[in-house]
Each structure stands twice: as C-alpha cells, then as structure tokens.
Design a protein around this motif. Structure first.
Motif, PDB file in Angstrom:
ATOM      1  N   ALA A 604      40.993  -5.052  51.329  1.00 53.95           N
ATOM      2  CA  ALA A 604      41.550  -6.105  52.186  1.00 53.95           C
ATOM      3  C   ALA A 604      42.222  -7.225  51.399  1.00 53.95           C
ATOM      4  O   ALA A 604      43.117  -7.894  51.920  1.00 53.95           O
ATOM      5  N   GLU A 605      41.817  -7.421  50.141  1.00 53.24           N
ATOM      6  CA  GLU A 605      42.435  -8.508  49.370  1.00 53.24           C
ATOM      7  C   GLU A 605      43.887  -8.220  49.015  1.00 53.24           C
ATOM      8  O   GLU A 605      44.597  -9.105  48.529  1.00 53.24           O
ATOM      9  N   ARG A 606      44.361  -7.007  49.267  1.00 58.10           N
ATOM     10  CA  ARG A 606      45.764  -6.663  49.006  1.00 58.10           C
ATOM     11  C   ARG A 606      46.696  -7.189  50.090  1.00 58.10           C
ATOM     12  O   ARG A 606      47.913  -7.131  49.949  1.00 58.10           O
ATOM     13  N   TYR A 607      46.135  -7.690  51.183  1.00 62.15           N
ATOM     14  CA  TYR A 607      46.953  -8.161  52.305  1.00 62.15           C
ATOM     15  C   TYR A 607      46.941  -9.684  52.370  1.00 62.15           C
ATOM     16  O   TYR A 607      46.016 -10.343  51.903  1.00 62.15           O
ATOM     17  N   GLY A 608      47.973 -10.239  53.005  1.00 66.49           N
ATOM     18  CA  GLY A 608      48.008 -11.672  53.263  1.00 66.49           C
ATOM     19  C   GLY A 608      47.182 -12.018  54.491  1.00 66.49           C
ATOM     20  O   GLY A 608      46.802 -11.146  55.283  1.00 66.49           O
ATOM     21  N   ILE A 609      46.910 -13.299  54.662  1.00 69.96           N
ATOM     22  CA  ILE A 609      46.078 -13.750  55.779  1.00 69.96           C
ATOM     23  C   ILE A 609      46.704 -13.366  57.114  1.00 69.96           C
ATOM     24  O   ILE A 609      46.015 -12.872  58.017  1.00 69.96           O
ATOM     25  N   SER A 610      47.996 -13.592  57.261  1.00 72.13           N
ATOM     26  CA  SER A 610      48.631 -13.318  58.552  1.00 72.13           C
ATOM     27  C   SER A 610      48.558 -11.839  58.898  1.00 72.13           C
ATOM     28  O   SER A 610      48.329 -11.466  60.054  1.00 72.13           O
ATOM     29  N   GLN A 611      48.734 -10.976  57.904  1.00 73.34           N
ATOM     30  CA  GLN A 611      48.674  -9.536  58.164  1.00 73.34           C
ATOM     31  C   GLN A 611      47.256  -9.113  58.536  1.00 73.34           C
ATOM     32  O   GLN A 611      47.055  -8.301  59.449  1.00 73.34           O
ATOM     33  N   LEU A 612      46.267  -9.679  57.853  1.00 71.06           N
ATOM     34  CA  LEU A 612      44.880  -9.371  58.200  1.00 71.06           C
ATOM     35  C   LEU A 612      44.554  -9.846  59.615  1.00 71.06           C
ATOM     36  O   LEU A 612      43.855  -9.163  60.370  1.00 71.06           O
ATOM     37  N   HIS A 613      45.074 -11.002  59.970  1.00 69.87           N
ATOM     38  CA  HIS A 613      44.834 -11.526  61.321  1.00 69.87           C
ATOM     39  C   HIS A 613      45.497 -10.632  62.373  1.00 69.87           C
ATOM     40  O   HIS A 613      44.936 -10.403  63.446  1.00 69.87           O
ATOM     41  N   GLN A 614      46.676 -10.121  62.040  1.00 72.70           N
ATOM     42  CA  GLN A 614      47.338  -9.193  62.954  1.00 72.70           C
ATOM     43  C   GLN A 614      46.535  -7.914  63.123  1.00 72.70           C
ATOM     44  O   GLN A 614      46.362  -7.419  64.240  1.00 72.70           O
ATOM     45  N   LEU A 615      46.053  -7.366  62.027  1.00 69.35           N
ATOM     46  CA  LEU A 615      45.258  -6.145  62.109  1.00 69.35           C
ATOM     47  C   LEU A 615      43.978  -6.385  62.899  1.00 69.35           C
ATOM     48  O   LEU A 615      43.573  -5.555  63.720  1.00 69.35           O
ATOM     49  N   ARG A 616      43.343  -7.498  62.647  1.00 70.96           N
ATOM     50  CA  ARG A 616      42.124  -7.828  63.397  1.00 70.96           C
ATOM     51  C   ARG A 616      42.413  -7.916  64.889  1.00 70.96           C
ATOM     52  O   ARG A 616      41.565  -7.565  65.722  1.00 70.96           O
ATOM     53  N   GLY A 617      43.611  -8.349  65.233  1.00 68.70           N
ATOM     54  CA  GLY A 617      43.961  -8.493  66.642  1.00 68.70           C
ATOM     55  C   GLY A 617      44.138  -7.187  67.391  1.00 68.70           C
ATOM     56  O   GLY A 617      44.334  -7.196  68.608  1.00 68.70           O
ATOM     57  N   ARG A 618      44.042  -6.055  66.676  1.00 66.81           N
ATOM     58  CA  ARG A 618      44.114  -4.767  67.388  1.00 66.81           C
ATOM     59  C   ARG A 618      42.811  -4.458  68.124  1.00 66.81           C
ATOM     60  O   ARG A 618      42.784  -3.556  68.971  1.00 66.81           O
ATOM     61  N   VAL A 619      41.718  -5.164  67.797  1.00 70.38           N
ATOM     62  CA  VAL A 619      40.468  -5.006  68.545  1.00 70.38           C
ATOM     63  C   VAL A 619      40.194  -6.296  69.311  1.00 70.38           C
ATOM     64  O   VAL A 619      40.921  -7.274  69.191  1.00 70.38           O
ATOM     65  N   GLY A 620      39.161  -6.277  70.137  1.00 69.87           N
ATOM     66  CA  GLY A 620      38.865  -7.455  70.949  1.00 69.87           C
ATOM     67  C   GLY A 620      39.802  -7.612  72.122  1.00 69.87           C
ATOM     68  O   GLY A 620      39.928  -8.695  72.688  1.00 69.87           O
ATOM     69  N   ARG A 621      40.458  -6.537  72.535  1.00 68.60           N
ATOM     70  CA  ARG A 621      41.437  -6.604  73.612  1.00 68.60           C
ATOM     71  C   ARG A 621      40.867  -6.114  74.942  1.00 68.60           C
ATOM     72  O   ARG A 621      41.582  -6.072  75.945  1.00 68.60           O
ATOM     73  N   GLY A 622      39.577  -5.736  74.946  1.00 65.85           N
ATOM     74  CA  GLY A 622      38.940  -5.270  76.166  1.00 65.85           C
ATOM     75  C   GLY A 622      37.758  -6.144  76.547  1.00 65.85           C
ATOM     76  O   GLY A 622      37.677  -7.315  76.160  1.00 65.85           O
ATOM     77  N   ALA A 623      36.822  -5.566  77.272  1.00 56.72           N
ATOM     78  CA  ALA A 623      35.684  -6.330  77.791  1.00 56.72           C
ATOM     79  C   ALA A 623      34.474  -6.278  76.872  1.00 56.72           C
ATOM     80  O   ALA A 623      33.412  -6.805  77.215  1.00 56.72           O
ATOM     81  N   HIS A 624      34.597  -5.649  75.689  1.00 59.39           N
ATOM     82  CA  HIS A 624      33.436  -5.455  74.822  1.00 59.39           C
ATOM     83  C   HIS A 624      33.554  -6.297  73.554  1.00 59.39           C
ATOM     84  O   HIS A 624      34.644  -6.440  72.996  1.00 59.39           O
ATOM     85  N   PRO A 625      32.422  -6.844  73.058  1.00 53.71           N
ATOM     86  CA  PRO A 625      32.447  -7.568  71.779  1.00 53.71           C
ATOM     87  C   PRO A 625      32.954  -6.658  70.673  1.00 53.71           C
ATOM     88  O   PRO A 625      32.688  -5.458  70.665  1.00 53.71           O
ATOM     89  N   SER A 626      33.689  -7.235  69.712  1.00 52.52           N
ATOM     90  CA  SER A 626      34.327  -6.429  68.673  1.00 52.52           C
ATOM     91  C   SER A 626      33.969  -6.921  67.286  1.00 52.52           C
ATOM     92  O   SER A 626      33.455  -8.035  67.095  1.00 52.52           O
TER      93      SER A 626
END
Length: 725
Positions: A604-626
């Motif tokens: 993960a340290e190979r990525y920038g903060i914004s890219q990591l935040h974007q990737l993280r945003g692929r989960v947490g899009r439904g009704a379940h804790p992520s």
C-alpha cells in the motif's frame, strides 16, 4: 535599450531593498523606470567551463547567464557549533582553519585518491575535517581562513565535507559586498544557501559561478507595476534575487523567496484568469427553458432522492447553462457522493433543449462503467445514447458517428476517442470530463473548442485542497459534494505488516465471504518484475486460489486483459458469481458493488493518499459495515493518515503537504500533473496567504486592463506564459 515609464504613486511607501528601512519618496517614484532585459548579458551562454561541468549544468537546465541567475538555491542551512554536532548528522559549520595538509590515500576503483585534511575550530571547540580529491585547497584555505563547511560528522573527531565556501563569499555578491552595499564579513554569515546540484557540479561550484555573473542581475527587468510593489510593501525583483543568492542570513533569504513567490503566483493567477476570459468570448447555447425531461427523470426514474448537496449542485448548473458564457465548473466530491447523478442531470438538460451531450472518461473501463450506470439511471427510451472507445467495432462506430452527426444520437459516452477528427456532433450543448486530472490540458479542452462552445462540467472523485484548486483550477467555478447518501456504513481501516497480522486479515476476509459478502484484493503490478519488488496480480491470483482463498470463487482483472475479458470479470463479480476480485488499480473508480465489504491492498505504501482513498471507496457502498486492510509499513505517514481519517477533503490537505503540487501551467511543453511542482520558489500550501493576495491582484489588474496593454503592465504581459487555447 528599451525603457518603460511607470506613473507616479503618492499614497503609499515601501522599502527600496531588503535590509533598508528607507521608503520610496514621491520624487523617486516619479522617476522609477524598469528596463527590458539586456540580451548581451542575460542571454549570453556560460563560457569557460569544462565539458564535464557544462554537461552537468545543461542537465540542470542552465546554459545561459539568465538561466544561472534563475537557478535559485533552496532552503538556508543554519550553521551549527562544533560542540553541538551529532555523529551521523548533516550540518553546516562556520569555522576558522588552524592547520591544513594534503596526502595520498592510494587508489580506489582504479583512480588515485587524495585527501586534504584540516583542523578547524570555532568558539566551542576544534574538529578534524576531510576534503576528497581537491589538493588545491591547501593553498586556497591557508591557516586563518574563515569557512562555511557542510557535511557529515563521521566520528567524534572526523567531519567529511560535502560542500564548502569562504564565509565572506557565501554572503557576498561578485564584488565581495553584501546586498546592502557593505563589505561582507565573517560575522555576518550564520547560514548558507544550497543549490540544486547534480553529478559533475556541486552546490559550492554553482555559488562560485553565480558570484561571477552576479552583475547581470542588474539587467533583470521588473514586471510588477509600481502601485502593486508599493501597496504590498514588496522590494524589487533584483533585490529579491540578491537576497536569495547572497543573503546575510536565513531571514533575508526567506524575504527574497517570498517576494519572488508572490510574483510567480501572480503570473499563474493572471494566466488562469485570462484563459477563462478567452473561453468566455465564444458564446454557448443558452439552456434556460422548462425542465420537463429532467423533472420526469427526478420524480419517476431516479431510484433515490438526491441529497441536499446534489440538489444545490443542480441549481448551480442551471444558473451556469442559462447564460451565453460557457459553463466551466469543477464538480468534486467525496467517494460515493453521487457525482454521476449530477452529471446526468446536466446532460439531460441539454437533451431536453434539442442539444447533444458527451461524457469523456480517461479509460475504457471507466467509460464502460459510466455507460452502464447512465443506462441504469435513465430508463431505455428516455434518451438515445451510445458508447465509443478505441475498442468499439468498426461497423458500430460508423453507425454511431452517422447518428451523432445527424443529431439522432443525443448522448455519447467514451474515452479520448471522442476528440478524434471524425467525431462530429450536430450541436453539442454539454460536455462532462470525468477524472479530468488524468487527461492532458489539451485533451480535456478539445471538446470545448467548438463554436458555439458547449458548457463544460469537469468531474473528479479526488477532493482537492483549496490551495491546489486555486492554482490548478483558478479558471473554474467549484462545486463540492461532501454529503453521502443515507445508509452508508463507515469503513474501518487498519495497517498490517507482520505475518500474524496477514494471517488474521485473511481470516477476516473468509469470515465476510462465509456470510455472503464479497472482497477486493489489489496488487500494484500485473506480472512479476525483477526490478520492482512488489506483488503481481497474476501471481497473487494463482497463489490465493490455491492457498488462503481456495474454498472461494476468484476473478482476475487487470488493464492488459482484452476488453471482453475485463467486462466478463466485472460482470461476474457484480452479479455475485465471484466472491473475490483480484485486481490492479483499474477498479479505482467506477466500480459499484454494494455487497463488497472488504478491500485488501498489497504494498500500500506504493500508492498516494488520494488513490488509496479511492480504492477504499469501492467498499462501504451497501448496508453492511466494511473493512479496508492496508499491507505496508506501519511507519508510513500516508498509511497512518488513511487509518486515522475518513474525510477525503482532509486527506487531500494531508496529501498536498506530503507530496506537493504538480505543474499547473501549460507552457507549450509537456504538462506534469502530480508530484512536487515546478514552482521555482513558491511552496504550497505554505504560501497560501501569498496565493490569496496574488489572486486578489490578478483580478484587480485584469478588471482595469483586461489585455494588459497599459504601459505600466507591458513587462507583466511579457512575463506571462502563452495562454493555452
């Protein structure tokens, strides 16, 4: 010799130069004149250098006297006392030579090695110092010579010198005098400026060259008008350059830097505002009629109610497109804040007024995702739409282009294929440029260069700090979406590095998968590399399929797959036919699978903060804790920032502080858009106060003289880079 007269100013006063408290008088202001550059000196090539040094300078972009004068030093390094030095520490010391000698140290790597050894001291003690392969220093640095030395303390008695200079020269111009005209003395120097250097030339050598040509600073023109200098209390450009090259100390160096930083930011702001003014001169179609189609879509077709932020954004767009001035708006927001809904609203507004709309995305994967999302949000038959990418079959492409030219096709989604010469719209009304920072400046403006001009909405899923928005996007109006749709669950983020943590991470993934949830595993490389020590997605897919996740269904996705293979993998995962999607960052944006609850990111340290935040945003899009699991060094400030913060705007500010800015101006050359900027002296966000002042002055100057044709603005206009088309 060309001269430009400057009108008298009578209501303000400002210092004449750093180190001086004498203000401008009315009489002086009446006679101030700035002269244009003298080609005989500023444009002269540097002469008298060895081929090795000349090649090193060329690598630094220094070929003329003017290049050398504008090759500015970085931060000042304060001098330490001998007593305060720590082993292994890099430091600058101000000392006097007590004894010095030279000896041969044999051969190393086939070359003779000569050591110059000296004993130096200050008021706190003495220390031995070593210069490598510079035997001539024995005659130059005789006992009693005052020096500034920069290097590393190797042991309690040994200091290895990397850069060195006479203390009197470090603060003096070419005539041996400091910038306020007094003889430069040892007592004045407590720090020295260090220049960007490279193999073949040191910072000290550059300082020596600058001293030799310092008289040419007198030929550097002053582009800022007198009224601005007086009002802001700024010294002239020449004084600022001397303050940076030959400062009496860190404070004077910083004063010079801030003066030049203000000028740099002012020129940037003027360029951005002039570009906006040029764009506004080409009229756009007015879209201010009834909202029958969009109202029907909002009330009957959209499967959820817009958030308050989305509604506010739609109102701003309505106001923009009702004018004949082309809309130039940046829509940025938190991951999952619903930018696509706002974009579709803008496109439908064009369609319901007999115009066409286009959405351009940087990759085929994202374009395909957008097309699928728009089809889901707008029922079939509501609008005639098509997808156009580099992979579109020839027959389908020709059919789409024919309908587009005739006006039958109302909405077109695609990649940069939309700006190819054979793509002709009947009447383009609205353009959406998504993830616009991934396009070059010319690419993202190509669709807007039409007559009549379309209204343009730029979108980014990366929240942008205010300082960056003001510099890179100062020609755009900005809309922010911070509000997430109701029901979104928080995402817990953890940094893992040990074998035990890795084992526990995969156990958590298996727990989620057994409950029917899904997971992403992201790797930085497609295939294994001898040069790059990082996880490869193809190898990790095979390893997981035979190891930790052997009981589950896995799908593979990366950018080198054929379009049909990529689409099949995404559809399988979205339909629940695959439990885990092992992928590269092609899933960074545009992927919406509400059932996915775990995001695991390798290296993960190979990525920038914004890219990591974007990737993280692929989960947490439904009704379940992520859950987001970052595999990497726990000491990484970027990873710790992700673990501690969820707000994308706050992370963007942290990211800017850690990484700096990219190039923000299109000067006719290649345009970098990330990483540390090519500002000569400005530092953002540190100089945000200067940026705001520069923006104020840019607006004021252009309000009174839009084309900068007044005599007092002639050199300011000349200093501006060409405005991009």
């Amino acid at each position: 010799m060309a001269w430009v007269s400057v009108p008298a100013q009578t209501q303000h006063a400002a210092p004449l130069a750093f180190g001086s408290s004498e203000p401008f008088t009315t009489e002086q202001l009446q006679t101030i004149r700035w002269r244009a550059p003298r080609p005989s000196r500023l444009l002269d090539p540097l002469r008298g250098q060895s081929p090795k040094v000349a090649e090193a300078l060329k690598g630094l972009g220094v070929e003329t006297v003017g290049d050398l004068i504008w090759h500015l030093p970085g931060r000042m390094r304060s001098a330490r006392t001998v007593e305060a030095l720590q082993i292994g520490e890099q430091a600058t010391i101000a000392v006097e030579v007590k004894e010095i000698s030279c000896r041969s140290a044999g051969r190393r790597r086939g070359r003779a090695l000569t050591l110059v050894e000296a004993v130096v001291r200050d008021e706190t003690g003495a220390i031995s110092v070593t210069f490598f392969n510079q035997p001539w220093l024995v005659k130059r640095y005789r006992p009693g010579t005052q020096l500034l030395l920069h290097g590393t303390l190797r042991s309690r008695r040994g200091f290895a010198v990397a850069h060195h200079a006479l203390a009197s020269e470090a603060a003096a111009d070419g005539g041996g005098r400091n910038i306020v005209g007094e003889p430069a003395g040892v007592g004045e120097v407590s720090a020295v400026a260090h220049y960007p250097a490279t193999e073949g030339i040191s910072s000290t050598q550059i300082l020596t060259l600058v001293r030799a040509v310092s008289g040419a600073i007198d030929d550097v023109p002053e582009p800022l008008p007198a009224k601005l200098l007086v009002s802001e209390g700024l010294a002239g450009r020449q004084a600022a350059l001397r303050a940076m090259h030959f400062p009496a100390g860190p404070e004077e160096h910083e004063q010079g830097r801030r003066r030049l930083a203000f000028e740099e930011l002012l020129l940037s702001q003027l360029s951005l505002r002039r570009r906006r003014a040029l764009q506004a001169r080409v009229p756009a179609p007015r879209i201010d009629g009834p909202r029958e189609l969009t109202q029907r879509w909002l009330e009957d077709s959209l499967p959820f109610a817009p958030t308050a932020d989305q509604e506010a954004a739609m109102l701003q767009i309505d106001a923009d497109i009702a004018s004949e001035s082309p809309m130039q708006r940046l829509l940025m927001g938190e991951v999952g804040s619903g930018k696509t809904v706002v974009a579709l609203y803008a496109m439908l507004r064009a369609v319901e007024h007999g115009l066409q709309a286009a959405l351009m995305a940087p990759t085929e994967t994202l374009a395909e995702q957008h097309f699928a999302t728009l089809q889901a949000l707008a029922p079939e038959g509501m609008v005639a739409s098509a997808l156009l990418t580099g992979s579109t079959p020839g027959k389908r492409r020709q059919d789409a282009l024919g309908k587009l030219a005739s006006g039958q096709l109302q909405l077109l989604v695609g990649t940069h294929a939309l700006i190819e010469q054979d793509v002709r719209f009947a009447q383009l009304g609205v353009v959406i440029v998504d993830e616009q920072h991934r396009f070059g400046v010319r690419q993202r403006t190509a669709l807007a260069q039409r007559s009549p001009a379309p209204h343009v909405l730029h979108m980014t899923a990366t929240p942008i700090p205010r300082t960056l928005a003001l510099t890179r996007y100062g020609d755009l109006d900005v809309t922010r979406l911070r509000q997430l749709p109701s029901g979104r669950q928080p995402i817990a983020t953890h940094v893992a590095s040990s074998a035990a943590e890795r084992a526990r991470a995969y156990e958590r993934i298996r727990e989620e998968l057994r409950t029917g949830r899904q997971a992403f595993v992201v790797c930085p490389l497609v295939s294994e590399s001898e040069q790059l020590q990082a996880k490869a997605v193809t190898a990790e897919f095979e390893r997981l399929r035979a190891g930790e996740l052997k009981d589950f269904r896995l799908a593979l996705l990366h950018g080198q797959m054929r379009p049909r293979e990529k689409q099949a993998a995404m559809l399988a995962f979205a339909a629940g036919e695959a439990d885990v999607l092992v992928a590269t960052t092609v899933i960074e944006v545009g992927i919406d699978v509400p059932n996915a609850t775990v995001m695991l990111i390798e290296d993960a340290e190979r990525y920038g903060i914004s890219q990591l935040h974007q990737l993280r945003g692929r989960v947490g899009r439904g009704a379940h804790p992520s859950l987001c699991l970052l595999f990497g060094a726990k000491t990484s400030r970027r990873l710790q920032a992700l673990a501690q913060h969820r707000d994308g705007f706050e992370l963007a500010e942290i990211d800017l502080r850690l990484r700096g800015e990219g190039d923000l101006q299109d000067t006719g050359q290649s345009v970098r858009q990330s990483g540390f900027g090519e500002w000569r002296v400005a530092r953002l966000p540190e100089d945000e106060e200067l940026l705001l002042a520069a923006g104020h002055w840019a607006e004021q100057l252009l309000d009174g003289d839009p084309d900068l044709v007044e005599p007092e603005h002639a050199l300011l206009d000349e200093a501006l880079a060409p405005v991009p088309a």
